[in-house]
Enzyme design. Structure first.
Site, short mmCIF file in Angstrom:
data_model
loop_
_atom_site.label_atom_id
_atom_site.label_comp_id
_atom_site.label_asym_id
_atom_site.label_seq_id
_atom_site.Cartn_x
_atom_site.Cartn_y
_atom_site.Cartn_z
N ASP A 8 0.88 -1.16 0.00
CA ASP A 8 0.00 0.00 0.00
C ASP A 8 0.93 1.22 0.00
OD1 ASP A 8 -2.41 1.57 0.56
OD2 ASP A 8 -1.53 1.81 2.56
N ASP A 10 -0.07 5.11 0.84
CA ASP A 10 -0.30 6.07 1.93
C ASP A 10 -0.34 5.35 3.27
OD1 ASP A 10 -0.56 8.07 0.09
OD2 ASP A 10 -2.73 7.98 0.02
N GLY A 45 -7.52 4.15 2.92
CA GLY A 45 -7.62 3.11 1.89
C GLY A 45 -8.84 3.20 1.00
N ARG A 48 -11.57 8.46 -3.08
CA ARG A 48 -11.85 9.88 -2.80
C ARG A 48 -13.35 10.13 -2.64
NH1 ARG A 48 -9.40 13.38 -7.39
NH2 ARG A 48 -7.69 11.97 -6.88
N SER A 115 -5.10 5.32 -4.36
CA SER A 115 -4.94 6.74 -4.72
C SER A 115 -4.73 6.97 -6.20
CB SER A 115 -3.76 7.34 -3.95
OG SER A 115 -3.57 8.67 -4.37
N ARG A 116 -5.47 7.94 -6.73
CA ARG A 116 -5.27 8.36 -8.13
C ARG A 116 -4.06 9.27 -8.23
NH1 ARG A 116 -11.07 9.82 -10.55
NH2 ARG A 116 -9.91 9.54 -12.48
N ASN A 117 -3.55 9.70 -7.10
CA ASN A 117 -2.34 10.55 -7.09
C ASN A 117 -1.06 9.74 -6.96
OD1 ASN A 117 -3.40 13.37 -7.15
ND2 ASN A 117 -4.51 12.66 -5.32
N ASP A 169 -1.87 -0.49 5.98
CA ASP A 169 -2.09 0.24 7.24
C ASP A 169 -3.57 0.49 7.50
OD1 ASP A 169 -2.43 2.22 5.16
OD2 ASP A 169 -2.38 3.71 6.77
P1 B16 Z 1 -6.78 10.01 -3.92
P2 B16 Z 1 -3.73 4.02 -0.15
C1 B16 Z 1 -5.66 5.85 -0.30
O1 B16 Z 1 -4.35 5.46 -0.55
C2 B16 Z 1 -5.75 6.66 0.98
O2 B16 Z 1 -5.44 5.85 2.11
C3 B16 Z 1 -7.16 7.18 1.15
O3 B16 Z 1 -7.23 7.98 2.32
C4 B16 Z 1 -7.55 8.01 -0.08
O4 B16 Z 1 -8.89 8.46 0.03
C5 B16 Z 1 -7.39 7.13 -1.33
O5 B16 Z 1 -6.05 6.67 -1.40
C6 B16 Z 1 -7.70 7.91 -2.60
O6 B16 Z 1 -6.73 8.91 -2.76
O7 B16 Z 1 -7.79 11.06 -3.51
O8 B16 Z 1 -5.36 10.53 -3.95
O9 B16 Z 1 -7.16 9.32 -5.21
O10 B16 Z 1 -3.70 3.97 1.34
O11 B16 Z 1 -4.62 2.97 -0.80
O12 B16 Z 1 -2.35 4.09 -0.77
MG MG Z 2 -2.88 3.17 3.31
#
Ligand code: B16
Ligand code: MG
Length: 211
Positions: A8, A10, A45, A48, A115-117, A169
């Site tokens: 993972d 974040d 996890g 958005r 995350s899309r980022n 996490d």
């Molecule tokens: P984004 P992971 C997740 O990343 C985050 O834990 C979660 O809080 C967030 O809403 C999700 O990505 C989407 O992120 O807005 O950047 O697309 O923990 O799966 O790496």
């Molecule tokens: Mg995470």
């Protein structure tokens, strides 16, 4: 024991979870919706738009889909502004050293993030060319706790889930890993999740599970 590891992003490789919190908090405050760090843990996890739905559960106002899309965009642009302050120095020495030690074992290494980022985050911390595969929010239709992102990562590194370890996490991520047929090492907020096969106090604990 394992032939691949799916990380993972974040909360595992780096701590952008704090930036998610600050950006959602700014939006919630503007809208007058109660939101704190404990409630923020529910967003770990998940995607958005699902995160926004959880935040809006505490709102007394009903918003249109267009308004919700604008809120998600507002949060994301503040979040990306915060990400822009990151640099390779935000990758901890422990994570970098552990990743390099895993690399030497010959295990395949992939990212499995909602995350899309993800591409932006990996480039900010200098890991954009590091992993064998990156599965993220841009290539899935179902977010964690659905196993799609981990199944996609395993497919990209050409391994069966049964020989891959997922590192997570978030409780939603542990659930996704188990649903996909993976074993899971849990840390941070999800460390004591009973569904995980391994419980990590620190990232370097991984080295003891994979040898
Ligand atoms: P984004 P992971 C997740 O990343 C985050 O834990 C979660 O809080 C967030 O809403 C999700 O990505 C989407 O992120 O807005 O950047 O697309 O923990 O799966 O790496
Ligand atoms: Mg995470």
């Amino acid at each position: 024991m394992f032939q691949g590891i799916i990380f993972d992003l974040d909360g595992v490789i780096c701590s952008t979870d704090e930036y998610h919190y600050l950006a959602w908090k700014a939006l919630a405050d503007r809208l007058g919706i109660p939101f704190d760090r404990q409630r923020n843990n529910l967003l770990r996890g998940v995607s958005r738009m699902e995160s926004l739905s959880i935040i809006l559960e505490k709102s007394t106002v009903t918003y249109t889909d267009e308004e919700k899309a604008a809120f998600a965009e507002e949060k994301n642009s503040l979040y990306r502004e915060l990400l822009g302050r990151m640099s390779p120095s935000d990758l901890s020495e422990e994570v970098k050293t552990t990743l390099d030690a895993i690399r030497k074992t010959g295990l395949k290494m992939a990212i499995g993030s909602s995350s899309r980022n993800t591409p932006y985050i990996l480039s900010r911390i200098g890991l954009d060319r590091y992993f064998d595969a990156v599965a993220d929010g841009n290539c899935i239709t179902h977010s964690k706790p659905h196993p799609e992102v981990f199944l996609k990562a395993a497919e990209m590194i050409r391994l069966a889930p049964s020989v891959c370890l997922v590192v997570e996490d978030a409780h939603a991520g542990v659930e996704a890993a188990i649903a996909g047929g993976f074993r899971c090492a849990a840390m941070g907020d999800a460390r004591d999740d009973p569904r995980a096969a391994f419980h990590m106090n620190r990232f370097s604990d991984l080295l003891t599970f994979i040898s």
